[in-house]
Structures are given as C-alpha cells and as structure tokens.
Design an enzyme around this catalytic site. Structure first.
Site, PDB file in Angstrom:
ATOM      1  N   CYS A   1       0.830  -1.213   0.000  1.00 38.45           N
ATOM      2  CA  CYS A   1       0.000   0.000   0.000  1.00 38.45           C
ATOM      3  C   CYS A   1       0.864   1.262   0.000  1.00 38.45           C
ATOM      4  O   CYS A   1       1.583   1.502  -0.959  1.00 38.45           O
ATOM      5  CB  CYS A   1      -1.000  -0.031   1.153  1.00 38.45           C
ATOM      6  SG  CYS A   1      -2.380   1.101   0.894  1.00 38.45           S
TER       7      CYS A   1
ATOM      8  N   HIS B   1      -3.531  -5.102   0.684  1.00 36.82           N
ATOM      9  CA  HIS B   1      -3.008  -5.435   2.014  1.00 36.82           C
ATOM     10  C   HIS B   1      -3.032  -6.946   2.228  1.00 36.82           C
ATOM     11  O   HIS B   1      -3.938  -7.466   2.892  1.00 36.82           O
ATOM     12  CB  HIS B   1      -3.853  -4.759   3.104  1.00 36.82           C
ATOM     13  CG  HIS B   1      -3.569  -3.313   3.293  1.00 36.82           C
ATOM     14  ND1 HIS B   1      -2.542  -2.848   4.087  1.00 36.82           N
ATOM     15  CD2 HIS B   1      -4.175  -2.219   2.782  1.00 36.82           C
ATOM     16  CE1 HIS B   1      -2.522  -1.532   4.068  1.00 36.82           C
ATOM     17  NE2 HIS B   1      -3.508  -1.113   3.281  1.00 36.82           N
TER      18      HIS B   1
ATOM     19  N   GLU C   1      -1.403  -8.684   4.242  1.00 33.47           N
ATOM     20  CA  GLU C   1      -1.297  -9.025   5.680  1.00 33.47           C
ATOM     21  C   GLU C   1      -2.662  -9.087   6.361  1.00 33.47           C
ATOM     22  O   GLU C   1      -2.818  -9.769   7.370  1.00 33.47           O
ATOM     23  CB  GLU C   1      -0.359  -8.037   6.393  1.00 33.47           C
ATOM     24  CG  GLU C   1      -0.941  -6.673   6.735  1.00 33.47           C
ATOM     25  CD  GLU C   1      -1.039  -5.690   5.560  1.00 33.47           C
ATOM     26  OE1 GLU C   1      -0.867  -6.107   4.396  1.00 33.47           O
ATOM     27  OE2 GLU C   1      -1.308  -4.501   5.824  1.00 33.47           O
TER      28      GLU C   1
END
Ligand SMILES: [Mn+2]
Length: 243
Positions: A110, A216, A218
């Site tokens: 990002c 994202h 994660e």
C-alpha cells in the site's frame, strides 16, 4: 540451518488516548514472523542511524500508512490529499534509496509501494478520484467493507515475478487506498493492474530485489491464505541471496 533473516519494518507515530505511540500493525509483524523473518522496528526518530540498520537488516518491509507528502515528488498538495507524516516520509525515502543501492531486498504494501516508487524517482496520484485520467472508469479502491475481505480483482502481468508466485493470473484483493502509482520509477515495472487500469503491483525489472503491492495481503491471509505467499517469497528472495 541457515539463520533467519532480520527484517527492518518502518513504523509510524500517532497519538491514542493522550499517549504518543510508535507502531507497526500486528498483522505486518505476524506475516513476517510466519514467513520465517525476525522483525525489527524502524521508527521515524532514528533517521540518522540508517547505516546501522543497513548492517543489521537483511531486508526491509515498508507497510501501509498515511498519504505521502507531494513535496516528496515536487508537487503542490491537491485538495484530495489526506493526512501526511513527513518525518516518516523522509526516513523511508532515505532508507529506500540506501537499501536499493546496497542491494537489499525490499517488500512494500500500500503506502509502502507508493513510497518505494517515489524514492526511486516515480510519482503517485495524490487522489485517484480527483486526478485519474479516466475517473468514470474508476473502481472503488477505498473499500467500505471489512479490510479482511477482498473487494476487487487484479490481473497479473504475464512474465513477471508476481505471475510466477501465483497459480492464477487474476487475484481477488482488498483495497484501502485513494492514492496509486502514476509514473513508474525507472528500473521498476508494472506487475498487476485493476480493471480500471490502476497499478496494483510493481517489481524490479531485471532482478528480484523489489516487489510491492497496492493491496493489504497481511489483512487477507485469513480469508485468502495464498496471500501469505507474498511474505514467504520475500523471505525466500533474501535466503537465496544469503546462501
Ligand atoms: Mn485497489
């Protein structure tokens, strides 16, 4: 057994309930640990110690965060620009330049993707809705749904390193951004795009040094487990170099 790579992760500063905090999201830390790395925090306050971090760390991870100040790419602020953290901008841009020159392996997510591109000479749309060339085609990139859920597709560019990592050429990703890479820095290439043309991943043109994605991973690993591949591949790219 080979030692685990040490991964420098840049942190942000913010104030919560009167306490000033220096933070990295737990999902970022966990994804690096799960991939086999040892995370080390790099706060904006240590900008004069980057040469030490270059010695300590085998690779660097640039996570999500606030907008990058347009002064970093020689533009005035667009009305659509949001919150910026200039001390973090300065540290990350210095660190990316030094780490890239030192041949360190980099991963960006990002804001991390945007700041890597800026540090290496590219720029970003300060606000897609105000600056994108074909605004009528824009998807919703600032998703209103849960960050742990995917919200749009991206198409991986054939022949890229990203294409080698995933079995499918189309991925479903989450999307929590209103800025995006505009002019890609020299030495980098586009690795994935959304249907509206917005750049969703970039990577080194001639090496495996840099990979960065606009979504994202994660936050997606629980619903789309294959997203852990992005972190596993990062640690693998470092292990190959260390061996
Ligand atoms: Mn997006």
């Amino acid at each position: 057994m080979m030692r685990k790579p040490v991964i420098g992760i840049t942190a942000g500063n913010l104030k919560i309930h009167d306490a000033k905090r220096t933070f990295v999201n737990q999902n970022d830390i966990q994804a690096i640990i799960n991939a086999g790395g040892i995370p080390v925090l790099i706060p904006p306050q240590v900008k004069d110690e980057l040469d030490r971090y270059l010695k300590i760390c085998d690779g660097f991870y640039f996570p999500g965060g606030p907008d990058v100040s347009p002064l970093c790419f020689k533009e005035e602020p667009n009305p659509g620009l949001s919150f910026v953290e200039t001390a973090r901008d300065r540290l990350e841009i210095d660190l990316i330049k030094k780490a890239a020159a030192a041949g360190k392996t980099l991963l960006g997510v990002c804001r991390g993707m945007q700041v890597i591109n800026i540090a290496l000479g590219g720029n970003v749309y300060q606000d897609l809705t105000k600056q994108f060339t074909e605004p009528q085609k824009l998807l919703q990139h600032a998703q209103k749904g849960d960050i742990n859920e995917a919200s749009h597709h991206v198409k991986i560019v054939a022949g890229t390193h990203l294409a080698k990592m995933f079995a499918e050429s189309t991925l479903t990703v989450n999307s929590h951004h209103h800025q995006a890479v505009r002019r890609v820095a020299a030495g980098l290439r586009v690795a994935a795009r959304a249907d509206d043309g917005v750049i969703e991943a970039i990577e080194s043109e001639n090496s495996l040094q840099i990979l960065a994605v606009q979504w994202h991973p994660e936050f997606l690993v629980e619903t789309v487990p294959a997203m852990q591949l992005i972190f596993d591949d990062f640690i693998q790219r470092i292990l190959v170099k260390l061996s």
